[in-house]
Design a protein around this motif. Structure first.
Motif, short mmCIF file in Angstrom:
data_model
loop_
_atom_site.label_atom_id
_atom_site.label_comp_id
_atom_site.label_asym_id
_atom_site.label_seq_id
_atom_site.Cartn_x
_atom_site.Cartn_y
_atom_site.Cartn_z
N ARG A 11 17.57 -5.31 -24.90
CA ARG A 11 17.39 -3.92 -24.49
C ARG A 11 18.39 -3.02 -25.22
O ARG A 11 18.05 -1.93 -25.68
CB ARG A 11 17.55 -3.78 -22.98
N LYS A 12 19.61 -3.48 -25.32
CA LYS A 12 20.65 -2.70 -26.00
C LYS A 12 20.29 -2.47 -27.47
O LYS A 12 20.36 -1.35 -27.97
CB LYS A 12 21.98 -3.44 -25.87
N MET A 13 19.87 -3.52 -28.16
CA MET A 13 19.52 -3.40 -29.58
C MET A 13 18.28 -2.53 -29.77
O MET A 13 18.22 -1.72 -30.70
CB MET A 13 19.27 -4.78 -30.20
N LEU A 14 17.29 -2.65 -28.89
CA LEU A 14 16.10 -1.82 -29.00
C LEU A 14 16.41 -0.34 -28.77
O LEU A 14 15.89 0.53 -29.47
CB LEU A 14 15.03 -2.29 -28.02
N MET A 15 17.28 -0.06 -27.82
CA MET A 15 17.63 1.34 -27.56
C MET A 15 18.46 1.93 -28.69
O MET A 15 18.28 3.09 -29.06
CB MET A 15 18.36 1.47 -26.22
N ILE A 16 19.35 1.13 -29.27
CA ILE A 16 20.12 1.60 -30.42
C ILE A 16 19.18 1.84 -31.60
O ILE A 16 19.29 2.85 -32.31
CB ILE A 16 21.24 0.60 -30.78
N GLY A 17 18.23 0.94 -31.81
CA GLY A 17 17.25 1.12 -32.88
C GLY A 17 16.41 2.36 -32.70
O GLY A 17 16.13 3.09 -33.67
N SER A 18 16.00 2.65 -31.47
CA SER A 18 15.20 3.85 -31.24
C SER A 18 16.02 5.11 -31.49
O SER A 18 15.52 6.08 -32.07
CB SER A 18 14.62 3.86 -29.83
N ARG A 19 17.28 5.11 -31.08
CA ARG A 19 18.14 6.28 -31.32
C ARG A 19 18.36 6.51 -32.80
O ARG A 19 18.36 7.64 -33.28
CB ARG A 19 19.48 6.14 -30.61
N ILE A 20 18.51 5.43 -33.56
CA ILE A 20 18.69 5.54 -35.00
C ILE A 20 17.44 6.12 -35.65
O ILE A 20 17.52 7.00 -36.51
CB ILE A 20 19.07 4.18 -35.61
N CYS A 21 16.27 5.64 -35.24
CA CYS A 21 15.01 6.18 -35.78
C CYS A 21 14.87 7.67 -35.48
O CYS A 21 14.45 8.44 -36.33
CB CYS A 21 13.82 5.41 -35.22
N TYR A 22 15.21 8.07 -34.26
CA TYR A 22 15.11 9.48 -33.88
C TYR A 22 16.08 10.35 -34.69
O TYR A 22 15.72 11.44 -35.14
CB TYR A 22 15.39 9.68 -32.40
N ILE A 23 17.29 9.87 -34.90
CA ILE A 23 18.29 10.65 -35.64
C ILE A 23 17.88 10.79 -37.11
O ILE A 23 17.96 11.88 -37.68
CB ILE A 23 19.68 10.00 -35.51
N ILE A 24 17.41 9.70 -37.71
CA ILE A 24 16.99 9.77 -39.11
C ILE A 24 15.79 10.69 -39.27
O ILE A 24 15.71 11.47 -40.22
CB ILE A 24 16.70 8.36 -39.66
N SER A 25 14.84 10.63 -38.33
CA SER A 25 13.67 11.51 -38.44
C SER A 25 14.06 12.98 -38.25
O SER A 25 13.49 13.86 -38.91
CB SER A 25 12.59 11.11 -37.44
N ALA A 26 15.03 13.26 -37.39
CA ALA A 26 15.49 14.64 -37.23
C ALA A 26 16.17 15.13 -38.51
O ALA A 26 15.96 16.28 -38.93
CB ALA A 26 16.45 14.74 -36.05
N MET A 27 16.97 14.27 -39.14
CA MET A 27 17.62 14.66 -40.40
C MET A 27 16.58 14.90 -41.49
O MET A 27 16.68 15.86 -42.25
CB MET A 27 18.61 13.58 -40.83
N LEU A 28 15.57 14.05 -41.55
CA LEU A 28 14.52 14.25 -42.54
C LEU A 28 13.72 15.51 -42.27
O LEU A 28 13.25 16.17 -43.21
CB LEU A 28 13.59 13.04 -42.57
N PHE A 29 13.55 15.87 -41.00
CA PHE A 29 12.84 17.10 -40.67
C PHE A 29 13.60 18.32 -41.21
O PHE A 29 13.00 19.22 -41.79
CB PHE A 29 12.66 17.21 -39.16
N PHE A 30 14.91 18.31 -41.04
CA PHE A 30 15.71 19.42 -41.56
C PHE A 30 15.73 19.43 -43.09
O PHE A 30 15.74 20.50 -43.71
CB PHE A 30 17.12 19.39 -40.99
N ILE A 31 15.71 18.26 -43.71
CA ILE A 31 15.63 18.19 -45.17
C ILE A 31 14.28 18.73 -45.63
O ILE A 31 14.20 19.43 -46.64
CB ILE A 31 15.86 16.75 -45.66
N ALA A 32 13.21 18.43 -44.89
CA ALA A 32 11.88 18.93 -45.26
C ALA A 32 11.82 20.45 -45.16
O ALA A 32 11.13 21.10 -45.95
CB ALA A 32 10.82 18.30 -44.36
N LEU A 33 12.53 21.02 -44.20
CA LEU A 33 12.54 22.47 -44.08
C LEU A 33 13.27 23.13 -45.24
O LEU A 33 12.92 24.24 -45.65
CB LEU A 33 13.19 22.89 -42.77
N LEU A 34 14.25 22.45 -45.79
CA LEU A 34 15.03 23.02 -46.88
C LEU A 34 14.46 22.73 -48.27
O LEU A 34 14.79 23.42 -49.22
CB LEU A 34 16.47 22.49 -46.81
N SER A 35 13.61 21.72 -48.38
CA SER A 35 13.10 21.35 -49.70
C SER A 35 11.92 22.23 -50.10
O SER A 35 11.24 22.82 -49.27
CB SER A 35 12.70 19.88 -49.72
#
Length: 109
Positions: A11-35
Motif C-alpha cells: 500500500r505504501k509503495m502504491l500510494m507513493i507511485g500514485s503521488r509521483i505520477c500525479y506530480i509528474i503529470s502536473a509538471m508536464l501540464f505546466f510545460i505544455a502550457l508554456l511550450s
C-alpha cells in the motif's frame, strides 16, 4: 494470502507511485502550457501518467481492507505521514493493546 506487513508495504509503495505520477503529470501540464508545440505528445503522456496514478490509487485502496486489528477491528494500527501515505504500522493495537503478529498471513487470524 499475504501478511499485514506485506499489505502495508505494498500500500505504501502504491500510494507513493500514485503521488509521483500525479506530480509528474502536473509538471508536464505546466510545460505544455508554456511550450509552443508538441501538445499531442505531452497530452498523451499526461493521460497515461494520470491513468497510472488512478490505477495505483485504486489498488492501494484495496490493500487498506486488510490493515486492521483482528481482535477489536480498529484501523488505528497504521500511522499516516505526508499526504496520507502510510508511515508506520504498530506491533500493538493502540485501542485494545493486543499484540499483533504482522508476519502471520491475514487468513490465519
Amino acid at each position: 494470502m499475504k501478511s499485514r506487513r506485506e499489505y502495508f508495504e505494498s500500500r505504501k509503495m502504491l500510494m507513493i507511485g500514485s503521488r509521483i505520477c500525479y506530480i509528474i503529470s502536473a509538471m508536464l501540464f505546466f510545460i505544455a502550457l508554456l511550450s509552443q508545440s508538441g501538445f499531442a505528445t505531452i497530452a498523451v503522456i499526461i493521460a497515461l501518467l494520470m491513468l497510472g496514478g488512478v490505477m495505483c490509487s485504486l489498488y492501494a485502496g484495496r490493500q487498506k481492507e486488510y490493515l486492521f486489528c483482528p481482535k477489536c477491528g480498529s484501523k488505528n494500527i497504521v500511522k499516516k505521514g505526508l499526504s496520507g501515505v502510510p508511515a508506520s504500522i504498530a506491533d500493538e493495537c493502540p485501542d485494545c493493546h493486543a499484540k499483533l503478529d504482522l508476519d502471520k498471513p491475514v487468513n490465519k487470524d
